[in-house]
Design a protein around this motif. Structure first.
Motif, PDB file in Angstrom:
ATOM      1  N   MET A 117       0.917  -1.105  -0.031  1.00  0.00           N
ATOM      2  CA  MET A 117      -0.199   0.078  -0.011  1.00  0.00           C
ATOM      3  C   MET A 117       0.874   1.253   0.155  1.00  0.00           C
ATOM      4  O   MET A 117       0.575   2.450  -0.558  1.00  0.00           O
ATOM      5  N   LEU A 123      -1.110   6.399   2.593  1.00  0.00           N
ATOM      6  CA  LEU A 123      -2.138   5.500   2.898  1.00  0.00           C
ATOM      7  C   LEU A 123      -3.392   6.242   3.125  1.00  0.00           C
ATOM      8  O   LEU A 123      -3.512   7.292   3.661  1.00  0.00           O
ATOM      9  N   ASP A 127      -7.345   2.550   1.386  1.00  0.00           N
ATOM     10  CA  ASP A 127      -6.213   1.514   1.912  1.00  0.00           C
ATOM     11  C   ASP A 127      -6.981   1.429   3.461  1.00  0.00           C
ATOM     12  O   ASP A 127      -6.607  -0.028   3.974  1.00  0.00           O
TER      13      ASP A 127
END
Length: 306
Positions: A117, A123, A127
Motif C-alpha cells: 500500500m 495510505l 487503504d
C-alpha cells in the motif's frame, strides 16, 4: 517539562485503556456473552487501544510520521523486546498449538500488505477500509481456530455494579483521549527541542510506551509457564496495530509514508516478523532465539543513533 508531560500522558493512556478493557469485559460477562467471543473480539482489539489513540490523535494533528512510526515501532518492540524477553525468562516453552501452521502467517500478512500500500507514498481512506477488512478476516480466523486472548478470570468473581463500570469506563475514555493528545504534543516538542525527527520519536518513545502492557503481560505469562499464550498475544497485537490502528488513522487523514527514507526501520519490522515465522516453524523457543531477537533491536537502536 515536555518529557515529564510525555511520561504522565503515556501512563494515563495505558491505565485508561486498561480501565476500558476491564469494564467492557465485565459488561459483556454480565450479559452472558461467552468467554470465547469476548476473548476473540473485545480483548484482541482492546490491547491495541493505546496505539490506536496515539495514531488517531497524530493523524488528526497531521503528524503522519508519528502515526506510522508508532505502528512500525510497536511491531519491532513486540517481537524483538517482548518476545525476546519471554524466551530469556521462561523456563520451558512447549506450546500445545502448532503456532507455525495456524498462526505465523498472520505475523507477515499485515506488514506485506502495508508495504504494498505504501509504495505510492501514502495510505488513504480506501487503504484504511481494506485494512479493516483484513482485521475482520483475522477475527474470523480467531473464532474459527479456537485461538482467543485470555480473559482476566478475577473479573468473573467480582459483583457487577453498573454505576462503577460506567464511571470507570468514562474515566478510561478521558484518560485515553487526553493522554493521547498530550503525548503527541509533548513528543512533537521533544523532537523539535533535540532536533530529532518525529519518526524517531514515534518509533522509540511512543512505540516503547504503548508496548509496555504487552511486555508486562507476556513476562507474567512466561513466569507462569504460559509463554505460548504470550506468543499468540504478540501476533494478535501486531495484526491489530497494522490493520485497525493504521486503518482507522488513514480513514481520518491521508498518511504520507516515505519507504526509502525509513527503509531500515520498516525492513527491521519485516525481518523480525519473518524471524517469528522461522522460530515457530523450527520450534526455537529458547534463550538463543531470544538473544537473536534482541540483537535486531540493538541494530535498530544503533541505526537511529548514528
Amino acid at each position: 517539562m515536555d518529557f515529564l508531560i510525555f511520561v504522565i500522558s503515556m501512563a494515563a493512556l495505558i491505565y485508561g485503556a486498561d480501565f476500558i478493557i476491564q469494564q467492557s469485559e465485565k459488561i459483556a460477562l454480565h450479559y452472558n456473552i461467552s468467554h470465547f467471543v469476548i476473548g476473540a473480539t473485545l480483548v484482541a482489539v482492546g490491547t491495541s487501544l493505546p496505539e490506536m489513540a496515539v495514531s488517531m490523535s497524530a493523524a488528526i494533528k497531521g503528524n503522519a510520521d508519528i502515526a506510522v512510526a508508532n505502528v512500525v515501532g510497536s511491531t519491532i518492540f513486540n517481537i524483538s523486546l517482548v518476545l525476546g524477553a519471554v524466551f530469556l525468562v521462561a523456563k520451558k516453552i512447549s506450546p500445545d498449538r502448532d503456532l507455525f501452521a495456524k498462526d505465523s502467517a498472520w505475523s507477515l500478512f499485515p506488514i506485506l500488505i502495508f508495504i504494498l500500500m505504501a509504495i505510492d507514498g501514502k495510505l488513504n481512506a480506501i487503504d484504511g477500509i481494506l485494512f479493516l477488512l483484513l482485521m475482520a478476516g483475522y477475527v474470523l480466523f480467531l473464532i474459527g481456530s479456537n485461538q482467543v486472548e485470555q480473559i482476566d478470570e478475577e473479573l468473573t468473581k467480582e459483583k457487577f455494579d453498573w454505576k462503577k463500570s460506567i464511571v470507570l469506563l468514562l474515566i478510561g475514555f478521558v484518560f485515553v483521549v487526553v493522554g493521547a493528545d498530550f503525548a503527541i504534543d509533548s513528543a512533537s516538542n521533544i523532537a523539535r527541542t533535540f532536533g530529532i525527527s518525529e519518526w524517531a520519536i514515534g518509533l522509540f518513545l511512543i512505540a516503547f510506551g504503548t508496548s509496555l502492557p504487552e511486555l508486562t503481560i507476556s513476562i507474567k505469562s512466561a513466569l507462569k509457564n504460559n509463554a505460548d499464550l504470550a506468543i499468540g498475544n504478540i501476533i494478535g497485537s501486531n495484526v491489530a496495530n497494522f490493520t485497525m490502528v493504521l486503518g482507522v488513522s488513514s480513514i481520518i487523514s491521508v498518511l504520507n509514508v516515505d519507504l526509502s527514507k525509513n527503509f531500515f526501520d520498516i525492513a527491521a519490522a519485516f525481518i523480525v516478523s519473518l524471524m517469528l515465522v522461522f522460530i515457530t516453524a523450527n520450534k526455537l523457543y529458547n534463550k538463543s532465539a531470544g538473544i537473536a531477537l534482541l540483537v535486531v533491536l540493538a541494530l535498530v537502536i544503533q541505526n537511529s543513533l548514528v
